[in-house]
Design an enzyme around this catalytic site. Sequence first.
Site, PDB file in Angstrom:
ATOM      1  N   GLY A  11       0.860  -1.190   0.000  1.00  0.00           N
ATOM      2  CA  GLY A  11       0.000   0.000   0.000  1.00  0.00           C
ATOM      3  C   GLY A  11       0.891   1.233   0.000  1.00  0.00           C
ATOM      4  O   GLY A  11       0.563   2.277   0.565  1.00  0.00           O
ATOM      5  N   ALA A  12       2.042   1.085  -0.666  1.00  0.00           N
ATOM      6  CA  ALA A  12       3.118   2.089  -0.563  1.00  0.00           C
ATOM      7  C   ALA A  12       2.748   3.424  -1.195  1.00  0.00           C
ATOM      8  O   ALA A  12       3.367   4.442  -0.895  1.00  0.00           O
ATOM      9  CB  ALA A  12       4.388   1.534  -1.194  1.00  0.00           C
ATOM     10  N   GLY A  14      -0.210   4.731  -0.792  1.00  0.00           N
ATOM     11  CA  GLY A  14      -1.351   5.232  -0.024  1.00  0.00           C
ATOM     12  C   GLY A  14      -0.952   6.252   1.038  1.00  0.00           C
ATOM     13  O   GLY A  14       0.224   6.608   1.186  1.00  0.00           O
ATOM     14  N   ALA A  17       1.292   4.983   4.224  1.00  0.00           N
ATOM     15  CA  ALA A  17       2.675   4.766   3.786  1.00  0.00           C
ATOM     16  C   ALA A  17       3.397   6.103   3.624  1.00  0.00           C
ATOM     17  O   ALA A  17       4.584   6.226   3.943  1.00  0.00           O
ATOM     18  CB  ALA A  17       2.699   3.985   2.478  1.00  0.00           C
ATOM     19  N   GLN A 112      -0.168 -12.642  -0.274  1.00  0.00           N
ATOM     20  CA  GLN A 112       1.022 -12.088   0.385  1.00  0.00           C
ATOM     21  C   GLN A 112       1.632 -13.083   1.373  1.00  0.00           C
ATOM     22  O   GLN A 112       2.849 -13.150   1.505  1.00  0.00           O
ATOM     23  CB  GLN A 112       0.681 -10.743   1.041  1.00  0.00           C
ATOM     24  CG  GLN A 112       0.307  -9.733  -0.054  1.00  0.00           C
ATOM     25  CD  GLN A 112       0.057  -8.337   0.439  1.00  0.00           C
ATOM     26  OE1 GLN A 112       0.090  -8.057   1.628  1.00  0.00           O
ATOM     27  NE2 GLN A 112      -0.212  -7.430  -0.490  1.00  0.00           N
ATOM     28  N   GLY A 130      -3.475  -3.088   7.403  1.00  0.00           N
ATOM     29  CA  GLY A 130      -4.675  -3.055   6.551  1.00  0.00           C
ATOM     30  C   GLY A 130      -5.825  -3.821   7.187  1.00  0.00           C
ATOM     31  O   GLY A 130      -5.638  -4.917   7.717  1.00  0.00           O
ATOM     32  N   ASP A 159      -4.743   2.379  18.687  1.00  0.00           N
ATOM     33  CA  ASP A 159      -5.770   2.407  19.733  1.00  0.00           C
ATOM     34  C   ASP A 159      -5.112   2.637  21.098  1.00  0.00           C
ATOM     35  O   ASP A 159      -5.615   3.387  21.929  1.00  0.00           O
ATOM     36  CB  ASP A 159      -6.545   1.086  19.724  1.00  0.00           C
ATOM     37  CG  ASP A 159      -7.076   0.776  18.328  1.00  0.00           C
ATOM     38  OD1 ASP A 159      -7.917   1.525  17.843  1.00  0.00           O
ATOM     39  OD2 ASP A 159      -6.604  -0.204  17.710  1.00  0.00           O
ATOM     40  N   HIS A 187      -9.044  -4.950  16.379  1.00  0.00           N
ATOM     41  CA  HIS A 187      -8.957  -3.543  15.990  1.00  0.00           C
ATOM     42  C   HIS A 187     -10.262  -3.191  15.285  1.00  0.00           C
ATOM     43  O   HIS A 187     -10.360  -3.162  14.063  1.00  0.00           O
ATOM     44  CB  HIS A 187      -7.767  -3.280  15.068  1.00  0.00           C
ATOM     45  CG  HIS A 187      -7.844  -1.909  14.451  1.00  0.00           C
ATOM     46  ND1 HIS A 187      -7.680  -0.758  15.188  1.00  0.00           N
ATOM     47  CD2 HIS A 187      -8.122  -1.492  13.197  1.00  0.00           C
ATOM     48  CE1 HIS A 187      -7.845   0.287  14.408  1.00  0.00           C
ATOM     49  NE2 HIS A 187      -8.120  -0.126  13.192  1.00  0.00           N
TER      50      HIS A 187
HETATM   51  P1  NAX Z   1      -5.095   4.250   1.151  1.00  0.00           P
HETATM   52  O1  NAX Z   1      -6.326   3.903   0.383  1.00  0.00           O
HETATM   53  O2  NAX Z   1      -4.593   5.668   1.140  1.00  0.00           O
HETATM   54  O3  NAX Z   1      -3.895   3.349   0.625  1.00  0.00           O
HETATM   55  C1  NAX Z   1      -4.011   1.976   0.459  1.00  0.00           C
HETATM   56  C2  NAX Z   1      -3.061   1.569  -0.632  1.00  0.00           C
HETATM   57  O4  NAX Z   1      -3.068   0.150  -0.688  1.00  0.00           O
HETATM   58  C3  NAX Z   1      -3.464   2.091  -2.014  1.00  0.00           C
HETATM   59  O5  NAX Z   1      -2.359   2.724  -2.644  1.00  0.00           O
HETATM   60  C4  NAX Z   1      -3.868   0.802  -2.737  1.00  0.00           C
HETATM   61  O6  NAX Z   1      -3.623   0.857  -4.142  1.00  0.00           O
HETATM   62  C5  NAX Z   1      -2.988  -0.210  -2.046  1.00  0.00           C
HETATM   63  N1  NAX Z   1      -3.383  -1.605  -2.244  1.00  0.00           N
HETATM   64  C6  NAX Z   1      -4.618  -2.117  -2.389  1.00  0.00           C
HETATM   65  N2  NAX Z   1      -4.549  -3.441  -2.623  1.00  0.00           N
HETATM   66  C7  NAX Z   1      -3.243  -3.781  -2.587  1.00  0.00           C
HETATM   67  C8  NAX Z   1      -2.541  -4.992  -2.771  1.00  0.00           C
HETATM   68  N3  NAX Z   1      -3.167  -6.123  -3.046  1.00  0.00           N
HETATM   69  N4  NAX Z   1      -1.186  -4.966  -2.682  1.00  0.00           N
HETATM   70  C9  NAX Z   1      -0.531  -3.818  -2.442  1.00  0.00           C
HETATM   71  N5  NAX Z   1      -1.151  -2.624  -2.287  1.00  0.00           N
HETATM   72  C10 NAX Z   1      -2.485  -2.607  -2.351  1.00  0.00           C
HETATM   73  O7  NAX Z   1      -5.333   3.709   2.618  1.00  0.00           O
HETATM   74  P2  NAX Z   1      -4.583   4.092   3.968  1.00  0.00           P
HETATM   75  O8  NAX Z   1      -5.255   5.256   4.572  1.00  0.00           O
HETATM   76  O9  NAX Z   1      -3.136   4.143   3.729  1.00  0.00           O
HETATM   77  O10 NAX Z   1      -4.994   2.839   4.878  1.00  0.00           O
HETATM   78  C11 NAX Z   1      -4.488   1.550   4.614  1.00  0.00           C
HETATM   79  C12 NAX Z   1      -5.179   0.502   5.482  1.00  0.00           C
HETATM   80  O11 NAX Z   1      -4.944   0.744   6.844  1.00  0.00           O
HETATM   81  C13 NAX Z   1      -6.702   0.454   5.337  1.00  0.00           C
HETATM   82  O12 NAX Z   1      -7.093  -0.896   5.231  1.00  0.00           O
HETATM   83  C14 NAX Z   1      -7.184   1.056   6.620  1.00  0.00           C
HETATM   84  O13 NAX Z   1      -8.478   0.584   6.964  1.00  0.00           O
HETATM   85  C15 NAX Z   1      -6.149   0.547   7.580  1.00  0.00           C
HETATM   86  N6  NAX Z   1      -6.024   1.223   8.879  1.00  0.00           N
HETATM   87  C16 NAX Z   1      -5.708   0.461   9.953  1.00  0.00           C
HETATM   88  C17 NAX Z   1      -5.506   0.986  11.202  1.00  0.00           C
HETATM   89  C18 NAX Z   1      -5.120   0.131  12.366  1.00  0.00           C
HETATM   90  O14 NAX Z   1      -5.048   0.684  13.470  1.00  0.00           O
HETATM   91  N7  NAX Z   1      -4.879  -1.175  12.232  1.00  0.00           N
HETATM   92  C19 NAX Z   1      -5.694   2.442  11.454  1.00  0.00           C
HETATM   93  C20 NAX Z   1      -5.615   3.261  10.231  1.00  0.00           C
HETATM   94  C21 NAX Z   1      -6.238   2.650   8.995  1.00  0.00           C
HETATM   95  O15 NAX Z   1      -7.619   2.884   9.052  1.00  0.00           O
END
Ligand code: NAX
Length: 332
Positions: A11-12, A14, A17, A112, A130, A159, A187
């Site tokens: 998700g680099a 995003g 990242a 993965q 994610g 959290d 989470h």
């Molecule tokens: P973004 O939508 O800005 O970025 C995600 C990126 O992942 C995008 O560039 C997308 O193209 C890429 N992606 C999608 N499928 C992929 C795959 N198969 N292989 C590689 N890359 C892939 O999201 P962002 O705000 O960066 O959040 C990322 C994740 O973190 C989300 O699932 C979000 O729900 C989760 N979170 C988890 C948190 C936690 O505490 N565990 C808190 C923050 C966040 O909500």
Amino acid sequence: MSEPINVVVTGAAGQIAYSLLYQLAAGSVFGPEQPINLRLLDIPPMMEVLKGVVMELEDLALPLLRDVLPTDEPAAAFKDAAAAFLVGAMPRKQGMERKDLLSANVKIFKVQGEALDKYARKDVKVLVVGNPANTNALICSHYAPSIPKENFTAMTRLDQNRAQAALAGRLGVQVDKVENVIIWGNHSSTQYPDAGQATVALPSGTKPVPAAINDDDWLNGTFLETIQKRGAAVIAARKMSSAMSAAKAAGDHMRDWWTGTKPGQWVSMGVVSDGSYGIPKDIVFSFPVTIENKTFKIVQGLPLNDFAKSKLDVTSKELQEERAEATDVLQK
Ligand code: NAX
């Protein structure tokens, strides 16, 4: 200086990242003596955006950052990985059921996991950010049977940081004066933020947080709900989900895993349950842990009252349901 290690960020391209990569390159996670090679994985439509991120990484001009590889190939990304931040996931779109979200993500984390199994170092440390993070971590570990399951964790550190900050705010102390607040479970909004064992360092000495606050209704009500719903509150205000704080928490989680926790201090991590506190085995559940030599131990023997037990039960049931749904998807 040590040899560089390969660090994967998925998700680099995003938003999480974007904040995380700077911390990695600056040495705040693996330390100022540890050079890193970054392996940046995203999906094909994001490769152009990723080029821009790579340009900015170059322009940081940071000496610890060595080789940077942007790629849409899991095999290339995970080769010889020593640490992996699995941030990329399928986002929840409007009208999407939890099941649909789970099903899309289970497939990503299966691929993965298989790539980690085949190409990564056997001591790789995997942090899943994610969502649904706990169940994604479980799936990933399942498809990487040659890597110990202790090497797969899910992030509940955001959290924990939120809870610590909220308690410090209520007590009117600096945030680092509060320690050992625990996040139990998933989470998700069923998590149990538990201040029952937390302590606060006051000028008069260290005190248990419940005694210092002296308001159990607030701790079991407003505090709990505020932390459970904090992610949604950030989205409502920012129109985007937490990113800066999520990236900081991911850095905190990996740094503590890499370098260990301080004596007497514990942190919360989603780990494969070993049955501690009566939580069923084989779900990724957030527990308080201590870390030494890159190995965590679940803190044992903490007292849990009936209220706490009922909260652990709810979040554990949700994780068992997620596991059943994920297994269902994988068997189809
Ligand atoms: P973004 O939508 O800005 O970025 C995600 C990126 O992942 C995008 O560039 C997308 O193209 C890429 N992606 C999608 N499928 C992929 C795959 N198969 N292989 C590689 N890359 C892939 O999201 P962002 O705000 O960066 O959040 C990322 C994740 O973190 C989300 O699932 C979000 O729900 C989760 N979170 C988890 C948190 C936690 O505490 N565990 C808190 C923050 C966040 O909500």
